[in-house]
Design a protein around this motif. Structure first.
Motif, PDB file in Angstrom:
ATOM      1  N   ASN A 157      -5.254   5.456 -95.824  1.00  0.00           N
ATOM      2  CA  ASN A 157      -5.652   5.934 -96.943  1.00  0.00           C
ATOM      3  C   ASN A 157      -4.197   6.314 -97.679  1.00  0.00           C
ATOM      4  OD1 ASN A 157      -6.132   8.232 -98.648  1.00  0.00           O
ATOM      5  ND2 ASN A 157      -8.115   8.630 -97.422  1.00  0.00           N
ATOM      6  N   ALA A 158      -3.771   5.914 -98.684  1.00  0.00           N
ATOM      7  CA  ALA A 158      -2.797   6.073 -99.396  1.00  0.00           C
ATOM      8  C   ALA A 158      -2.528   7.278-100.159  1.00  0.00           C
ATOM      9  CB  ALA A 158      -2.558   4.755-100.435  1.00  0.00           C
ATOM     10  N   ARG A 159      -3.795   8.023-100.303  1.00  0.00           N
ATOM     11  CA  ARG A 159      -3.698   9.297-101.012  1.00  0.00           C
ATOM     12  C   ARG A 159      -3.308  10.402 -99.731  1.00  0.00           C
ATOM     13  NH1 ARG A 159      -8.072   6.770-103.018  1.00  0.00           N
ATOM     14  NH2 ARG A 159      -9.206   7.409-101.590  1.00  0.00           N
TER      15      ARG A 159
ATOM     16  N   LEU B   3       5.041   5.108 -92.457  1.00  0.00           N
ATOM     17  CA  LEU B   3       4.469   4.088 -91.471  1.00  0.00           C
ATOM     18  C   LEU B   3       3.401   3.306 -92.529  1.00  0.00           C
ATOM     19  CD1 LEU B   3       3.786   3.795 -88.548  1.00  0.00           C
ATOM     20  CD2 LEU B   3       1.845   5.684 -88.459  1.00  0.00           C
ATOM     21  N   LEU B   4       2.954   4.040 -93.585  1.00  0.00           N
ATOM     22  CA  LEU B   4       2.101   3.042 -94.555  1.00  0.00           C
ATOM     23  C   LEU B   4       2.983   1.796 -94.699  1.00  0.00           C
ATOM     24  CD1 LEU B   4       0.247   5.714 -96.735  1.00  0.00           C
ATOM     25  CD2 LEU B   4      -0.239   4.794 -94.354  1.00  0.00           C
ATOM     26  N   ALA B   5       4.292   2.095 -95.352  1.00  0.00           N
ATOM     27  CA  ALA B   5       4.977   0.747 -95.721  1.00  0.00           C
ATOM     28  C   ALA B   5       5.440   0.134 -94.692  1.00  0.00           C
ATOM     29  CB  ALA B   5       6.115   1.460 -96.612  1.00  0.00           C
TER      30      ALA B   5
ATOM     31  N   LEU C  75      -5.679  -5.819 -92.822  1.00  0.00           N
ATOM     32  CA  LEU C  75      -4.964  -4.291 -93.562  1.00  0.00           C
ATOM     33  C   LEU C  75      -5.963  -3.663 -94.596  1.00  0.00           C
ATOM     34  CD1 LEU C  75      -2.597  -2.365 -92.828  1.00  0.00           C
ATOM     35  CD2 LEU C  75      -1.416  -3.599 -94.663  1.00  0.00           C
ATOM     36  N   GLU C  76      -6.666  -2.769 -94.677  1.00  0.00           N
ATOM     37  CA  GLU C  76      -7.542  -2.438 -95.679  1.00  0.00           C
ATOM     38  C   GLU C  76      -6.950  -0.768 -96.258  1.00  0.00           C
ATOM     39  OE1 GLU C  76     -12.124  -0.709 -96.689  1.00  0.00           O
ATOM     40  OE2 GLU C  76     -11.648  -1.943 -94.682  1.00  0.00           O
ATOM     41  N   VAL C  77      -6.591  -0.968 -97.564  1.00  0.00           N
ATOM     42  CA  VAL C  77      -5.947   0.360 -98.069  1.00  0.00           C
ATOM     43  C   VAL C  77      -7.245   0.991 -99.038  1.00  0.00           C
ATOM     44  CG1 VAL C  77      -4.359   1.401 -99.644  1.00  0.00           C
ATOM     45  CG2 VAL C  77      -3.641  -0.787 -98.222  1.00  0.00           C
ATOM     46  N   ILE C  78      -7.682   2.261 -98.833  1.00  0.00           N
ATOM     47  CA  ILE C  78      -8.492   2.987 -99.447  1.00  0.00           C
ATOM     48  C   ILE C  78      -7.961   4.116-100.374  1.00  0.00           C
ATOM     49  CG2 ILE C  78     -10.276   2.291 -97.864  1.00  0.00           C
ATOM     50  CD1 ILE C  78     -10.064   5.053 -96.601  1.00  0.00           C
TER      51      ILE C  78
END
Length: 383
Positions: free
Chosen positions: A275-277, A363-365, A380-383
């Motif tokens: 979750n990028a947000r 950690l996301l990057a 890898l799924e980004v929501i």
């Protein structure tokens, strides 16, 4: 010993504590007893579904917190139409001069459950679509709720429940939770039923919650083993066709027994959800990590501005000028190369990521870079 563990855990940075918590949850799941799933947890009968309803309405009875009608002309127009339906006709041109501080235009939404019959009640959500300050204490007047086909399926009306509070005076304002949306429990009455094709044909289709050929095969095998050979056929990775009785009563009982059948659980496809947000990272039990090396460091850029005042000499007829002096500082922290060994289990993956000491944002990057390098054996799924 437990006290030393607790003390060492409290001294860890926040990202490390979050990853250790994830590790503890994984250990608890592994240590706990395995529980077989039922078919109703992984699949549902196709055609048995809810339907979305929506409508436009008015909330009245507000304590001066309604729409500013000079900026929201549709509130005045809707109120004028409602009064006309009640037999009250306003003089021409007077409708635009109304100041309806206690009225707010709202959008009403609801879910029409499967098999809902006329006379039953459902919950509705009410949301302001104008500039009303608060809907607290308001009453929704009769609002038709329409489906995607434009037909009216329910009528909503009632007193709203708003889970918030607020007050303002003299430029100061205090607010708790959200005041421009609320809910009316059992606030709509169903006026029309939606036909459900449950009893059509001699078969029913089970739709899996997630597309997986292994799960579809196991569902078909479980049905054939318990209810009769050849009843179920997996059509694809998401649909299982089952022969069912033609009698409606017998079919309902058959579906009830079918949904309770135990199903052997299988390992899901490896997936990492980001979750990028919020910076949240969730890994399932199938995620593994190949050997790789990572160098991680932080780059920060600081820009500070200082005002400089230029004062002219006396009697020079000049003007005072204010200028800005900007100082730019770039700081790059050194990053050591860390070798991460192959991790065949989720617990090992968590330990390897924990050794980096990175923030959730970093950690996301890092996970995206590991995936691009081919060392992360997961989707890898980004929501």
């Amino acid at each position: 010993m437990d006290a030393m563990k607790a003390l060492s855990h409290s001294l860890l940075p926040r990202p490390a504590r979050a990853l250790w918590l994830l590790l503890a949850l994984v250990a608890a799941c592994v240590a706990g007893p395995a529980q077989a799933l039922r078919i109703k947890e992984v699949a549902a009968v196709q055609g048995v579904r809810t339907n979305q309803l929506t409508g436009y309405g008015l909330v009245v009875g507000l304590d001066g917190t309604g729409d500013q009608t000079t900026q929201m002309p549709y509130t005045t127009q809707a109120m004028s139409n409602y009064l006309q339906q009640m037999g009250i006709s306003l003089p021409p041109g007077s409708a635009s001069q109304l100041q309806l501080k206690n009225v707010a235009a709202v959008i009403v939404t609801a879910q029409l459950p499967a098999f809902a019959q006329p006379g039953q009640t459902i919950d509705v959500n009410v949301s302001s679509m104008g500039n009303a300050k608060s809907l607290k204490g308001g009453t929704l007047i009769v609002t038709p709720l329409r489906g995607a086909d434009g037909e009216i399926y329910a009528l909503a009306q009632g007193n709203m429940v708003v889970g918030g509070a607020g007050a303002s005076s003299g430029g100061s304002k205090v607010q708790i939770n959200h005041l421009s949306a609320g809910r009316i429990p059992l606030g709509a009455q169903v006026e029309r039923a939606v036909p459900t094709p449950l009893n059509d044909g001699d078969t029913i289709n089970l739709g899996l919650n997630a597309s997986d050929f292994q799960t579809a095969r196991r569902v078909a095998q479980a049905i054939n083993a318990k209810l009769g050979s050849g009843l179920a056929t997996a059509l694809d990775g998401r649909t299982v066709q089952v022969r069912a009785p033609l009698d409606p009563g017998a079919r309902v009982g058959f579906i009830a027994d079918l949904e309770e059948l135990p199903l052997e659980s299988s390992a899901p496809a490896a997936k990492v959800v980001i979750n990028a947000r919020t910076g949240s990272v969730v890994l399932n039990q199938s995620v593994t990590l190949g050997p790789c090396a990572i160098a991680h460091g932080n780059l920060s850029i600081t820009i500070s501005s200082t005002p400089i005042i230029s004062q002219p000499n006396p009697l020079s007829q000049g003007q005072t000028v204010v200028a800005q002096k900007s100082d730019i500082t770039i700081n790059q922290e050194p990053g050591n190369i860390i070798q991460m060994p192959a991790s065949p289990q989720l617990a090992d993956v968590v330990k390897a990521l924990n050794s980096l000491g990175a923030t959730p944002g970093d950690l996301l990057a890092i996970l995206q870079a590991i995936k691009a390098a081919g060392a992360l054996n997961a989707e890898l799924e980004v929501i």
